[in-house]
Scaffold this motif. Sequence first.
Motif, PDB file in Angstrom:
ATOM      1  N   GLU A 191       0.817  -1.211   0.000  1.00  0.00           N
ATOM      2  CA  GLU A 191       0.000   0.000   0.000  1.00  0.00           C
ATOM      3  C   GLU A 191       0.847   1.256   0.000  1.00  0.00           C
ATOM      4  N   ASN A 192       1.996   1.177   0.619  1.00  0.00           N
ATOM      5  CA  ASN A 192       2.839   2.368   0.671  1.00  0.00           C
ATOM      6  C   ASN A 192       4.306   1.977   0.669  1.00  0.00           C
ATOM      7  N   SER A 193       5.126   3.000   0.464  1.00  0.00           N
ATOM      8  CA  SER A 193       6.553   2.704   0.313  1.00  0.00           C
ATOM      9  C   SER A 193       7.172   2.241   1.627  1.00  0.00           C
ATOM     10  N   ALA A 194       6.595   2.656   2.775  1.00  0.00           N
ATOM     11  CA  ALA A 194       7.152   2.219   4.067  1.00  0.00           C
ATOM     12  C   ALA A 194       7.006   0.705   4.226  1.00  0.00           C
ATOM     13  N   SER A 195       5.833   0.177   3.836  1.00  0.00           N
ATOM     14  CA  SER A 195       5.626  -1.274   3.937  1.00  0.00           C
ATOM     15  C   SER A 195       6.568  -1.997   2.983  1.00  0.00           C
ATOM     16  N   TYR A 196       6.721  -1.394   1.770  1.00  0.00           N
ATOM     17  CA  TYR A 196       7.614  -2.036   0.794  1.00  0.00           C
ATOM     18  C   TYR A 196       9.048  -2.048   1.334  1.00  0.00           C
ATOM     19  N   GLN A 197       9.438  -0.900   1.937  1.00  0.00           N
ATOM     20  CA  GLN A 197      10.799  -0.808   2.477  1.00  0.00           C
ATOM     21  C   GLN A 197      11.014  -1.858   3.571  1.00  0.00           C
ATOM     22  N   ALA A 198      10.019  -1.968   4.465  1.00  0.00           N
ATOM     23  CA  ALA A 198      10.139  -2.951   5.556  1.00  0.00           C
ATOM     24  C   ALA A 198      10.234  -4.354   4.974  1.00  0.00           C
ATOM     25  N   HIS A 199       9.422  -4.633   3.975  1.00  0.00           N
ATOM     26  CA  HIS A 199       9.441  -5.951   3.343  1.00  0.00           C
ATOM     27  C   HIS A 199      10.804  -6.225   2.718  1.00  0.00           C
TER      28      HIS A 199
END
Lengths: 197, 395
Positions: free
Chosen positions: A73-81
Amino acid sequence: MLSVAEIINLLNSIPVGYKSPEDNCFNAANQMYIPEYKKLGVITVANELQDNLPEADENDLFCDVPGCQIAFENSASYQAHFYNVHRYLCSVCRRCLPTAHLLCLHILECHDSYFIIRAKRGDAMYSCFLGECKVKLPTPKQRREHCINKHKFPANYRFEQLCGKPYKRHTKKPSKSVEANEIVDDMDVVADIPNMK
Amino acid sequence: MEVDPDEPKTSPSTSRSPTQHIRDRNRQVAQQHREEQRAKTIDTVRFGLGEVQEEVEELDELSEQDINGLITRITRRKHASAEEMHKLSEAFLQSMDNIKLFFEAPGALQVIVKEIIGLDSGCQVGALECLCNLSLGEAPVCEKIIHQGGRNLVQCLDSPDERLKRTSLWIIANTISTSPKAAQTVVQMNIVPKLFYIYLDDSGEKNIANEFREDAAVCLQILVMGKNRAARQEDITFIKDNMIKKCRNSVAAEYHLKIIFHADIVNPRNEFNIEQTHHLMDFILGNLYTTPDFGSIANRLRIVYAIRVLSNMVQCVPTTTIDAMRQQLRGVWETHLEVLLNKVFDFGEDLLSLEVVYLIRNLIHDKSPQPLPCQLDRLEVPNIDYEKLLPQEWK
């Protein structure tokens, strides 16, 4: 302002020497000048802001690592992933490890034949899962016990996954012959990506 | 007719050109990035237990029944959503009773701990903030948090996400300041070297919204303080061996001498090499020379601990300390010790002046090496009632 004689008189009333941090002579100044640590909680409005973000559509972020393709949904989740799953990737078996130290352990224990030979010979080769601890142990089991006893890992921690070994839900009681082959079995490469960290 | 500048002028997405599509996408990502950055800087406010109601009027007050409902829901599903954790988090901040209620619910803490290791960054932050507010509880609560989630918290310290790292540091600080047992448990997880490396991290400027180095320093000072300090001897040795890596101008450097003093690194049993002596002397004289006043907490830490560490150094390693002091006073700062001490006397703080007198006492005594680095006739010692300020046992 004190004169030299008065300073000397004052100095004579004070003992010379090293003063430990807990010495009573510091108490008054500590209370006056150094505030004690105050416990604080935290409150955030991040959820509200995140709720207001536009709905994710098919054009939104997705992981472009081959074989992953998870949408975010957002770049923060992608970064964490990305940091959790793809940052430390074994170039031999494509397995992902959570930290550089664990990737190092994985490469040694799973892909280094010199390591396997020395481990079979009984040398202390298995490094602790903690990067800061320099202890090496002869078997994975002893390392597990070391981590539980010394570093207070929970007993049910997924040790097998930490350096890229499969998580076994139902383990059979090992016979002597199985134990002898334990080290070789541990070197099996598993393709799935564990949920570590 | 007015045209809304924000209104898209293009036809629906199906008929947009690829260039237009990329532009829209870039705008969308940029907007999202701005939202996230704004959230990062303004959304986190810290409160003590029970203080939040006075500051935030719109806060929902959760009843015991609501909290029990939330606990039942998350334990049954073995999962907590970001919203549920946010509600719990607010409830913990409001009263100790809410914390006790959650503490006594079997399996509830485990659900939150499990969310820390999830892949959803929102849930990770939510879980950590929930634990942060839970750590406002008493010692048994803190011990349980560390017992069940300590390992995950320590792992979060390696996270490149500064928000996770910072919230973990807050939880650790709250728990170790409450329970010595929790402090001992985290120390056994080798947290001291990790904290010290975070503290040393010299990357980037000080950022008020995201200052994890100061948080690491706070955790370190709690671990090294007190008669029964939680830090082990090997941790103290680690700090001593690595202390020279901290730069005086770096972020949170005001805590450096405090950590060194409370870790009892300067004592009669320890020896220092030339590099270590010069490093400490640089910190001490630099703090005394550059700190303009005694107003802020940071300035107080710089001055008070510079005086205390110097006082012990001139006793424990007199010759090398005085040599290093002379060299730096002459070569680096171009001043005299009396000038620096008079500056401290000028702050007009009685207890601070008394501590400077302790330092002068250690500099000037029968066994002190000659010539002395400090001349009494140049000192402007304020005329106050020192008798009254001295501890009872010295009178």
